[in-house]
Design an enzyme around this catalytic site. Structure first.
Site, mmCIF file in Angstrom:
data_model
loop_
_atom_site.group_PDB
_atom_site.id
_atom_site.type_symbol
_atom_site.label_atom_id
_atom_site.label_comp_id
_atom_site.label_asym_id
_atom_site.label_seq_id
_atom_site.Cartn_x
_atom_site.Cartn_y
_atom_site.Cartn_z
ATOM 1 N N ARG A 162 -17.568 2.286 8.906
ATOM 2 C CA ARG A 162 -18.128 3.583 8.514
ATOM 3 C C ARG A 162 -19.233 3.345 7.502
ATOM 4 O O ARG A 162 -19.367 2.255 6.960
ATOM 5 C CB ARG A 162 -17.033 4.466 7.899
ATOM 6 N N SER A 164 -7.618 7.627 7.008
ATOM 7 C CA SER A 164 -6.209 8.041 6.970
ATOM 8 C C SER A 164 -5.886 8.644 5.596
ATOM 9 O O SER A 164 -5.114 9.594 5.497
ATOM 10 C CB SER A 164 -5.298 6.846 7.254
ATOM 11 N N LYS A 213 0.830 -1.218 0.000
ATOM 12 C CA LYS A 213 0.000 0.000 0.000
ATOM 13 C C LYS A 213 0.864 1.270 0.000
ATOM 14 O O LYS A 213 0.339 2.366 0.053
ATOM 15 C CB LYS A 213 -0.887 0.018 1.252
HETATM 16 P P1 ADP Z 1 -7.269 -1.038 6.738
HETATM 17 O O1 ADP Z 1 -6.144 -0.815 5.758
HETATM 18 O O2 ADP Z 1 -7.342 -2.417 7.293
HETATM 19 O O3 ADP Z 1 -8.614 -0.508 6.301
HETATM 20 P P2 ADP Z 1 -7.191 1.231 8.481
HETATM 21 O O4 ADP Z 1 -6.045 1.686 9.288
HETATM 22 O O5 ADP Z 1 -7.640 2.136 7.387
HETATM 23 O O6 ADP Z 1 -6.776 -0.181 7.970
HETATM 24 O O7 ADP Z 1 -8.423 0.922 9.422
HETATM 25 C C1 ADP Z 1 -8.367 -0.015 10.462
HETATM 26 C C2 ADP Z 1 -9.773 -0.263 10.975
HETATM 27 O O8 ADP Z 1 -10.298 0.949 11.534
HETATM 28 C C3 ADP Z 1 -10.776 -0.665 9.888
HETATM 29 O O9 ADP Z 1 -11.709 -1.558 10.478
HETATM 30 C C4 ADP Z 1 -11.445 0.626 9.517
HETATM 31 O O10 ADP Z 1 -12.737 0.405 9.000
HETATM 32 C C5 ADP Z 1 -11.504 1.291 10.892
HETATM 33 N N1 ADP Z 1 -11.596 2.739 10.778
HETATM 34 C C6 ADP Z 1 -10.835 3.563 10.016
HETATM 35 N N2 ADP Z 1 -11.217 4.848 10.154
HETATM 36 C C7 ADP Z 1 -12.266 4.839 11.040
HETATM 37 C C8 ADP Z 1 -13.134 5.844 11.585
HETATM 38 N N3 ADP Z 1 -13.010 7.129 11.216
HETATM 39 N N4 ADP Z 1 -14.077 5.470 12.468
HETATM 40 C C9 ADP Z 1 -14.203 4.172 12.809
HETATM 41 N N5 ADP Z 1 -13.457 3.163 12.322
HETATM 42 C C10 ADP Z 1 -12.489 3.485 11.439
#
Ligand code: ADP
Length: 161
Positions: free
Chosen positions: A90, A128, A41
């Protein structure tokens, strides 16, 4: 002891992730945040940097730990003796993706339960990826991440110029 993992890329950790962390930490005796190294990624922060940013964010949460992993998530769960995997949902796309992954994980490791917590209204649209875009364009991100993450992001942005 009831142990859960909360895996993800955390590139970097946001207040949305932290909201899920605080809530999940109330449900399990131990919560282990697993920072997936996700080399394909092309993360902005190295795995070690992401772990450090998480570590600072959870320093006042006694039953939460963090470590990185580069295996299948279910292997990480097995290694940690977790009975559940926590994910945040989300609105929109998260559900379909989680559902597919859950079906696959269930086949590979039937004993691991998936626990999805709904994202809080304040953080529904926080990812992110969007955060990094906003930071690149000079947007105000102070309500979206802990202060040390905002500082680390600004430093990365300066280095990238
Ligand atoms: P991934 O690459 O596995 O999606 P992330 O770091 O983007 O990893 O997210 C990790 C977890 O946190 C996932 O389950 C994602 O849906 C959740 N997540 C990310 N942003 C939020 C948010 N703003 N509110 C709640 N959960 C979130």
């Amino acid at each position: 002891m009831t142990i859960a993992i909360y895996p993800g890329s955390f590139d970097p950790i946001t207040n949305g992730h932290l909201d899920i962390t605080v809530r999940a930490a109330k449900l399990f005796e131990k919560l282990i945040i697993g920072v997936y190294e996700s080399p394909n990624k092309h993360p902005l922060f190295t795995a070690a940097e992401r772990v450090e940013l998480v570590r600072k964010a959870i320093k006042n949460m006694p039953n939460v730990e963090v470590e990185s992993f580069n295996t299948l998530t279910i292997e990480f769960a097995k290694k940690k003796k977790a009975l559940a995997m926590v994910r945040g949902l989300r609105m929109g796309a998260d559900f379909e993706r989680e559902f597919d992954m859950a079906m696959m994980n269930k086949r590979l490791f039937p004993d691991l339960e998936l626990v999805c917590l709904m994202a809080s209204a304040d953080y529904q649209f926080l990812s992110s990826t969007l955060l990094k875009e906003a930071a690149t364009l000079g947007g105000d991100i102070k309500n979206l991440v802990p202060q040390h993450v905002a500082t680390a992001l600004r430093k990365k942005m300066r280095e990238a110029k």
